[in-house]
Design an enzyme around this catalytic site. Structure first.
Site, PDB file in Angstrom:
ATOM      1  N   LYS A  14      -3.096   6.519   6.982  1.00 28.82           N
ATOM      2  CA  LYS A  14      -4.079   5.389   7.625  1.00 28.82           C
ATOM      3  C   LYS A  14      -3.353   4.510   8.168  1.00 28.82           C
ATOM      4  O   LYS A  14      -2.025   4.357   7.932  1.00 28.82           O
ATOM      5  CB  LYS A  14      -4.839   4.740   6.440  1.00 28.82           C
ATOM      6  CG  LYS A  14      -3.949   4.036   5.334  1.00 28.82           C
ATOM      7  CD  LYS A  14      -3.312   2.519   5.806  1.00 28.82           C
ATOM      8  CE  LYS A  14      -2.452   2.338   4.519  1.00 28.82           C
ATOM      9  NZ  LYS A  14      -1.661   0.934   4.947  1.00 28.82           N
ATOM     10  N   ASP A 144      -5.367   1.109  -2.025  1.00 33.91           N
ATOM     11  CA  ASP A 144      -5.506   1.738  -1.084  1.00 33.91           C
ATOM     12  C   ASP A 144      -6.517   3.045  -1.208  1.00 33.91           C
ATOM     13  O   ASP A 144      -7.116   3.581  -0.290  1.00 33.91           O
ATOM     14  CB  ASP A 144      -4.054   2.267  -0.267  1.00 33.91           C
ATOM     15  CG  ASP A 144      -3.563   1.215   0.599  1.00 33.91           C
ATOM     16  OD1 ASP A 144      -4.172  -0.019   0.473  1.00 33.91           O
ATOM     17  OD2 ASP A 144      -2.540   1.510   0.824  1.00 33.91           O
TER      18      ASP A 144
END
Length: 301
Positions: A14, A144
């Site tokens: 990401k 996350d």
């Protein structure tokens, strides 16, 4: 018949297209705003059900003991949740990892691995947990992880767990690994970290990126100033990449990235990256690739 194995499962990296620190809670956790976007570069995991109940990581990961690995910890949580729901434990799992993402890079590698493990095991075990239940199960392990389970580009608030889907440009990125591992705690504990950035709205980001062909120019990464002061290689990579566009750090570092509207532009820059660094290109992903493999919806109602 229940499947007994699932190989070549992607755990994408990401990027934080921006990352603002808006405050700090009484418990020490920081209040953040960011846009998470996955890219088509990451680790690859392989899963095989076992005849016993053990969770076994079959690949050695230097610096990460098996019982401390987020993958193993996540699967143990899911195994316990399964046992509570069904009255008996599911079979164990062997997990092998093709590790491509650097540790301490700000790319969410360990979190993405854990999310992929949860989604795949939920399917192989036919555990029946919803996406929301998997996200809640994962949150204590790391802020996350829920994003990767959420499975699409997201505007995130809180400590990173409050997620809303958002559109971002369909662009290409060049990512540089500066060759250092940045410990997240060192950045967030710094007395020099700015913690009072004015909150933005999701519509602010959407208006900025509307009709754009890349994701540049919105906000900043509040963690970057601290990281570059502590880790000169991060500053050097940003300085070099800034000659080609709006280069910035992802997460708490160390990796830096720059967006480009076409693969050709990304290739041109990638060919010029000094050999002292590892660098790669990646395309933006709008949805997690496992959404298709596991035939689950990419949108949380």
């Amino acid at each position: 018949m229940r499947a007994t194995r699932l190989h070549d499962c992607p755990a994408p990296a990401k990027l934080n297209l921006f990352l603002h620190v808006n405050g700090r809670r009484a418990d020490g956790y920081h209040l953040l705003q960011t846009v998470f976007q996955m890219v088509d570069h990451g680790d690859v995991l392989h899963f095989d059900l076992r005849a016993d109940e053990r969770i076994v990581r079959t690949t050695d990961v230097p610096g990460v003991p098996e019982q401390g690995d987020l993958i193993v910890r996540a699967l143990l949580l899911l195994q316990a949740a399964y046992a509570r729901r069904h009255g008996h434990p599911p079979p164990g799992i062997d997990v092998a990892i093709d590790k491509r993402l650097p540790m301490g890079g700000g790319l969410g590698g360990g979190s993405s691995d854990a999310a992929t493990a949860l989604m795949v095991a939920n399917s192989l075990w036919e555990a029946g947990l919803t996406r929301e239940e998997l996200m809640a199960l994962a949150l204590p392990l790391g802020a996350d992880i829920p994003f990767f389970i959420f499975g699409q580009t997201a505007f995130a608030e809180g400590v990173g767990e409050a997620l809303q889907p958002v559109q971002a440009p369909d662009c290409w990125y060049v990512v540089i690994e500066p060759g250092v591992a940045v410990p997240t705690a060192a950045i967030f504990c710094s007395e020099h970290l700015t913690r009072d950035t004015k909150p933005v709205r999701i519509t602010d980001f959407s208006r900025h990126t509307m009709n754009r062909t890349d994701s540049t120019g919105f906000g900043r990464n509040d963690l970057q100033a601290v990281a570059v002061s502590l880790f000169p290689p991060v500053a050097q990579a940003i300085d070099w990449l800034s000659a080609h566009g709006d280069a910035r750090m992802t997460g708490s570092g160390a990796c830096v990235f720059c967006a480009f509207s076409s693969e050709m532009e990304a290739d041109t820059v990638l060919q010029q990256v000094p050999g002292i660094w590892t660098a790669w290109k990646a395309k933006a992903l709008m949805h997690h690739p496992l959404n298709t493999v596991l035939q689950v919806s990419a949108v949380i109602e």
